[in-house]
Design a protein around this motif. Sequence first.
Motif, PDB file in Angstrom:
ATOM      1  N   ALA A  72      59.950  -8.621  38.328  1.00 31.55           N
ATOM      2  CA  ALA A  72      59.864  -7.604  38.233  1.00 31.55           C
ATOM      3  C   ALA A  72      59.497  -6.038  38.928  1.00 31.55           C
ATOM      4  O   ALA A  72      60.129  -5.308  38.972  1.00 31.55           O
ATOM      5  CB  ALA A  72      58.970  -6.889  37.294  1.00 31.55           C
ATOM      6  N   ASP A  73      58.923  -6.719  40.472  1.00 29.43           N
ATOM      7  CA  ASP A  73      58.616  -6.452  41.140  1.00 29.43           C
ATOM      8  C   ASP A  73      60.356  -6.087  42.414  1.00 29.43           C
ATOM      9  O   ASP A  73      59.871  -5.579  43.370  1.00 29.43           O
ATOM     10  CB  ASP A  73      57.314  -6.790  41.825  1.00 29.43           C
ATOM     11  N   ASP A  74      61.056  -7.054  41.992  1.00 25.70           N
ATOM     12  CA  ASP A  74      62.270  -7.354  42.725  1.00 25.70           C
ATOM     13  C   ASP A  74      63.384  -7.796  42.037  1.00 25.70           C
ATOM     14  O   ASP A  74      63.849  -8.365  41.923  1.00 25.70           O
ATOM     15  CB  ASP A  74      61.747  -7.988  44.044  1.00 25.70           C
ATOM     16  N   PHE A  75      63.867  -6.348  41.268  1.00 23.73           N
ATOM     17  CA  PHE A  75      65.216  -6.254  40.219  1.00 23.73           C
ATOM     18  C   PHE A  75      66.127  -7.339  41.108  1.00 23.73           C
ATOM     19  O   PHE A  75      66.842  -8.163  40.288  1.00 23.73           O
ATOM     20  CB  PHE A  75      64.834  -5.243  40.076  1.00 23.73           C
ATOM     21  N   GLU A  76      67.160  -6.878  42.018  1.00 24.29           N
ATOM     22  CA  GLU A  76      68.140  -7.046  42.575  1.00 24.29           C
ATOM     23  C   GLU A  76      67.691  -8.784  43.009  1.00 24.29           C
ATOM     24  O   GLU A  76      68.436  -9.361  42.610  1.00 24.29           O
ATOM     25  CB  GLU A  76      68.878  -6.501  43.785  1.00 24.29           C
ATOM     26  N   LEU A  77      66.901  -9.165  43.272  1.00 22.10           N
ATOM     27  CA  LEU A  77      65.757 -10.642  43.797  1.00 22.10           C
ATOM     28  C   LEU A  77      66.492 -11.285  42.533  1.00 22.10           C
ATOM     29  O   LEU A  77      66.698 -12.208  42.779  1.00 22.10           O
ATOM     30  CB  LEU A  77      64.969 -10.771  45.149  1.00 22.10           C
ATOM     31  N   GLY A  78      65.429 -10.810  41.825  1.00 20.58           N
ATOM     32  CA  GLY A  78      65.266 -11.223  40.535  1.00 20.58           C
ATOM     33  C   GLY A  78      66.625 -11.798  39.683  1.00 20.58           C
ATOM     34  O   GLY A  78      67.388 -12.794  39.529  1.00 20.58           O
ATOM     35  N   VAL A  79      67.731 -11.043  39.839  1.00 23.05           N
ATOM     36  CA  VAL A  79      69.123 -10.609  39.540  1.00 23.05           C
ATOM     37  C   VAL A  79      69.771 -12.189  40.319  1.00 23.05           C
ATOM     38  O   VAL A  79      70.697 -12.213  39.716  1.00 23.05           O
ATOM     39  CB  VAL A  79      69.717  -9.986  39.034  1.00 23.05           C
ATOM     40  N   GLN A  80      69.997 -11.543  41.886  1.00 25.00           N
ATOM     41  CA  GLN A  80      70.308 -12.547  42.388  1.00 25.00           C
ATOM     42  C   GLN A  80      69.980 -14.621  42.050  1.00 25.00           C
ATOM     43  O   GLN A  80      70.470 -15.220  42.426  1.00 25.00           O
ATOM     44  CB  GLN A  80      70.368 -12.562  43.811  1.00 25.00           C
ATOM     45  N   ARG A  81      68.604 -14.875  41.318  1.00 21.25           N
ATOM     46  CA  ARG A  81      68.343 -15.610  41.408  1.00 21.25           C
ATOM     47  C   ARG A  81      68.912 -16.100  40.028  1.00 21.25           C
ATOM     48  O   ARG A  81      68.925 -17.146  40.024  1.00 21.25           O
ATOM     49  CB  ARG A  81      66.320 -16.273  41.402  1.00 21.25           C
ATOM     50  N   ILE A  82      68.999 -15.630  39.212  1.00 20.20           N
ATOM     51  CA  ILE A  82      69.767 -15.732  37.482  1.00 20.20           C
ATOM     52  C   ILE A  82      71.344 -15.911  37.629  1.00 20.20           C
ATOM     53  O   ILE A  82      72.055 -16.819  37.372  1.00 20.20           O
ATOM     54  CB  ILE A  82      69.651 -14.697  36.471  1.00 20.20           C
ATOM     55  N   VAL A  83      71.471 -15.236  38.833  1.00 21.80           N
ATOM     56  CA  VAL A  83      73.600 -15.291  39.610  1.00 21.80           C
ATOM     57  C   VAL A  83      73.478 -16.612  39.925  1.00 21.80           C
ATOM     58  O   VAL A  83      74.659 -17.605  39.449  1.00 21.80           O
ATOM     59  CB  VAL A  83      73.792 -14.321  39.357  1.00 21.80           C
ATOM     60  N   GLN A  84      72.396 -17.034  40.812  1.00 26.74           N
ATOM     61  CA  GLN A  84      72.964 -18.644  40.747  1.00 26.74           C
ATOM     62  C   GLN A  84      72.323 -19.444  39.829  1.00 26.74           C
ATOM     63  O   GLN A  84      72.869 -20.380  40.244  1.00 26.74           O
ATOM     64  CB  GLN A  84      71.546 -18.175  42.736  1.00 26.74           C
ATOM     65  N   VAL A  85      71.906 -19.510  39.608  1.00 25.98           N
ATOM     66  CA  VAL A  85      71.297 -20.166  38.509  1.00 25.98           C
ATOM     67  C   VAL A  85      72.761 -20.406  37.578  1.00 25.98           C
ATOM     68  O   VAL A  85      73.488 -21.846  37.388  1.00 25.98           O
ATOM     69  CB  VAL A  85      69.964 -20.267  37.925  1.00 25.98           C
TER      70      VAL A  85
END
Length: 434
Positions: A72-85
């Motif tokens: 939640a403190d880095d939305f873009e990084l969180g989305v990138q990690r989910i996309v990668q999985v």
Amino acid sequence: MLPPASPAIAPAAHTGLVLTGGGARAAYQVGVLQAVAELRRACGTQQAPNPFPILSGTSAGAINAAALACAADDFELGVQRIVQVWSDFHAQQVYHADAIHMLRSGARWLTLMSLGWMLAHWRYTRPRSLLNNAPLGRLLHQMVPLQRLPQLLQAGHLQALAVTASSYSSGEHITFFDAHEDFQPWVRSQRRALHVRITHEHLLASSAIPFIFPAQAVHIDGHREYFGDGSMRQTAPVAPAIHLGAARLLVVGTGRQADTVNGGARPVRRQPPGPAHYPALGQIAGHALSSIFLDALPVDVERLLRINTTLSLIPEAARQASPLRPVQLLFITPSESLDDIAGRHVAHLPATVRALLNTLGVGVGGTGPGQRDAALASYLLFERSFTRELIALGRADTLARRDEVCAFFGWGAGGFPKMAGFPRKPLKASSAPP
């Protein structure tokens, strides 16, 4: 590994994200999140607070919501990690697909169905599920670092996370939630909420597709209950986010429900049904799962829109005295049939799973009825050829409504640049109330 949470930049608006269930179909949600991150960056608001301080999810949507909450403190990084999985998925990351495990679970289930009258007294022959999802438990520990939630809630990056599951023991529909404030748990007919520390067991319980994956034990109220997929008996999937304070909602579905909630302006494409034939067991199972995962959400969205319309007709003084309040809504659903897309990718499943689906009447080749009736397979198709196509579809559907999305968040859509790869399709009227 994500760093420790720092204090939030500023209090975020009470915006909620609702992600529903659907097994592998939840890859569509990932594409929507990817597009939201792109639009946020293009509008120059990437330094703004987390756009979704309230997250609510069911089944695979609960896993996506929890993974997003943990970043939640880095939305873009969180989305990138989910996309990668989701872009590199293989079925073996979710359930055992080797011959030995399939014999222990799927084949034993089918044997019991055919010879159960002879083997009923042999306790060891009773299977718990069609598939063994032990690998999913290991994936969750890598994908969803729940140990970060307390500090993210304390720092103000996140307001609440809600995960729903259905109790086989009591028959109740339970919403487990964690929040930075003392929200009062709610109780409704056959459903209630519990304020708890969310664990991976809650995520496994919420995503335990009935018959497909085993029930998950969770301790509540001082005793143990067994839970299955939260989409079962879920009559109000939007409600948890509203109870937790959301004044506007982005709701992402995994079924084509466009006629009434999206204004009926979007054409629906699907394969012709072909000649009538007696439905195979796999087709019936897929139809049953679709009724569990897909039917409740559009009904709840329509209910919310009717409440918004009714409230708009009530004088302001009377409206203030009512516990009801209008909720701004943006509803995004697939523009194509995910069942039809799954039919093109069934052959990418492991051979053992294809053999099991063939036994149930879901074909993996040709143009026969089994190939068309791939609804059951769509929930199990954790293969990157399928998930990548769904991610691309979710992204395209969301970018096609970019002005609508930016207006929903209050981002500067007026000066939105013409970026390469952004589809330039006619926009539909918003389903959100004024």
